[in-house]
Design an enzyme around this catalytic site. Sequence first.
Site, PDB file in Angstrom:
ATOM      1  N   ASP A   1      36.365  33.137  38.149  1.00  0.00           N
ATOM      2  CA  ASP A   1      36.529  34.381  37.381  1.00  0.00           C
ATOM      3  C   ASP A   1      37.270  34.035  36.091  1.00  0.00           C
ATOM      4  O   ASP A   1      38.442  33.667  36.135  1.00  0.00           O
ATOM      5  CB  ASP A   1      37.354  35.407  38.165  1.00  0.00           C
ATOM      6  CG  ASP A   1      36.571  36.000  39.335  1.00  0.00           C
ATOM      7  OD1 ASP A   1      35.698  35.290  39.878  1.00  0.00           O
ATOM      8  OD2 ASP A   1      36.843  37.154  39.710  1.00  0.00           O
TER       9      ASP A   1
ATOM     10  N   LYS B   1      32.491  41.381  35.062  1.00  0.00           N
ATOM     11  CA  LYS B   1      33.574  42.022  35.810  1.00  0.00           C
ATOM     12  C   LYS B   1      34.409  42.839  34.834  1.00  0.00           C
ATOM     13  O   LYS B   1      34.588  42.428  33.688  1.00  0.00           O
ATOM     14  CB  LYS B   1      34.390  40.896  36.473  1.00  0.00           C
ATOM     15  CG  LYS B   1      35.663  41.309  37.144  1.00  0.00           C
ATOM     16  CD  LYS B   1      36.291  40.099  37.865  1.00  0.00           C
ATOM     17  CE  LYS B   1      37.715  40.365  38.281  1.00  0.00           C
ATOM     18  NZ  LYS B   1      38.379  39.196  38.867  1.00  0.00           N
TER      19      LYS B   1
ATOM     20  N   LYS C   1      30.999  43.362  39.042  1.00  0.00           N
ATOM     21  CA  LYS C   1      32.224  43.465  39.838  1.00  0.00           C
ATOM     22  C   LYS C   1      33.263  44.344  39.145  1.00  0.00           C
ATOM     23  O   LYS C   1      33.940  43.897  38.230  1.00  0.00           O
ATOM     24  CB  LYS C   1      32.812  42.066  40.083  1.00  0.00           C
ATOM     25  CG  LYS C   1      34.152  42.078  40.812  1.00  0.00           C
ATOM     26  CD  LYS C   1      34.652  40.679  41.104  1.00  0.00           C
ATOM     27  CE  LYS C   1      36.085  40.702  41.636  1.00  0.00           C
ATOM     28  NZ  LYS C   1      36.663  39.362  41.794  1.00  0.00           N
TER      29      LYS C   1
END
Lengths: 302, 287
Positions: free
Chosen positions: A139, A202, A238
Amino acid sequence: MNAVTIPDFHQTIPIDKVGVEERMARLNKRSIKKESKLQGLKLALSMIDLTTLEGKDSEGKIIQLCNKARTPYTPMPDLPTVAAVCVYPNLVDAAKKALRGTTIKVASVAAAFPSGMARLKDKLEDTRYAIDQGADEIDMVISRGEFLKGNYSYIFDEIAAIKEACGEVHLKVILETGELETYENVRKASDIAMYAGADFIKTSTGKIQPAATQPVTMIMLEAIRDFYRNTGQMVGMKPAGGIRKAKEALQYLVLVKETLGAAWLTPQWFRIGASSLTNDLLMQIVKQETGVYQSINYFSND
Amino acid sequence: MSDRIEVLKTYKTYVGGKFPRSESDRTYKITDPKGKQIANACRCTRKDVRDAVVAARSAFNEWSNRSAYNRGQILYRIAEMLEDRKDQFVKELEKSGTKSKEAMKQVEASIDRIIYFAGWTDKLSQVFGTVNPVASPHFNFSSPDATGVAGIIAPDEAPLLSAVSLIAPVLSGGNTCILLASEKNPLPLVSFGEVIHASDVPGGVVNILTGHHSEMVDHLSAHMDVNAVFNTTAEKETRKLIDENASISVKRVTHYPETDWFNEKHENPYLILEFMETKTTWHPVGN
């Protein structure tokens, strides 16, 4: 990416703010009851990236978190496990060991998380370290400062370089929407991330308020839909940060279904970054099964 | 000589320091003894019970961690505010059929009762705490500790006084509560919510729901996050239901099927103890 023309990111795709918020309000009114609610709750549980990103994290905390990931609620052994745990790079190894024998992935934040304020060289180093430690997913967070300056090619190149360092490892690109100021910027950042090679986009690091919101998620989902139409490639989504209640989780599922369709409703394409959401989902699942409202005191802290 | 139609107030609930309507959007008619409608009240459901328990739970830590002295001050403040709004409560009781004299008596008794329990907050652990002789080098002492969230099922008799007599002991020990107001006469209770709101009581410490008890008692008494039930219903079936539900999470259950709420026996510190756990501490000492 050969046959695909990369759009000009200096063009702005206008977002109808009122329209987005109204559509969101309408979708949130949808009522999901009984059996379908139970299925939805279990699906949401299986999509969680169980996250701990605190300066005080230690191996012990990670082992505890991983136990929660493997067995969310001991009295119900048939429940799905969460999709992944999400930790800092130096704790990936501990998480890997604690999750041995399961299919639960280990995601690591990297690239100077959460600020993203570092040289590309250091970010690549950070990323490689996390992958060496055994991370299945990375991430990373974009450089919002450069983005707001309009330095889009910098963002694009940075993501592409980190994706290259990742190789087969899944890359989730955090846009940190709370710092992007406008919906148009969210859309633009989504497009840049996807064309640069993100496997997932995300919303947030969880360190900045507001974190994930439904309108922002909807805009990102629409960007994913348009990207899929143009390139034929699926990209995952996400939302992370601030999703604490089972009811909100179900609303996100509705949003995904209505924007992208059922193909995205799997842990492979949709994740929810959260920690306290897990227990709320469990409490609602037990409520559905027993008819009795539950108390947090009977559920383990992660 | 106008054909004006009177506006009937719809009394709202009091949950988490706010005055929401029932989640169900339903109301029911409140009538005086002659059957004339005097107001509407919210007809709460299990979802309102659920929301109220969440509010009561989140208020618990703050309330129970206040110093006993401060809790006493706040209870006293409720009494002061009630004194200030005596006339309104007398009027409301009259509306639902209580005689004027009786209504005034009830309001005054309510005020006195709150003051009685306000006095007990900081005396409780002095009177009921103990230092225990033990056969080891330990200093061993026990003191009463709040149990948590209490569900209170109020009766129809003397609607204000009875509810106050039930709420005050629960609060003085440091618990938070959800009150199912009298089904027939909930109006003074909803107004009592306004008094509590104006008395420095943190939101969520007292939550007042109106509606049919049959639609709420089951969920309230089964809720895992409720630690005690204070029940005034004498009806056998309901008592059995409460007992059975309470056993799921081993709640404290106090059945209190009283009818004469003016009786002085309700001013009694042992009522507070019904909602307290005994905490015993072993402290090593050298000889």
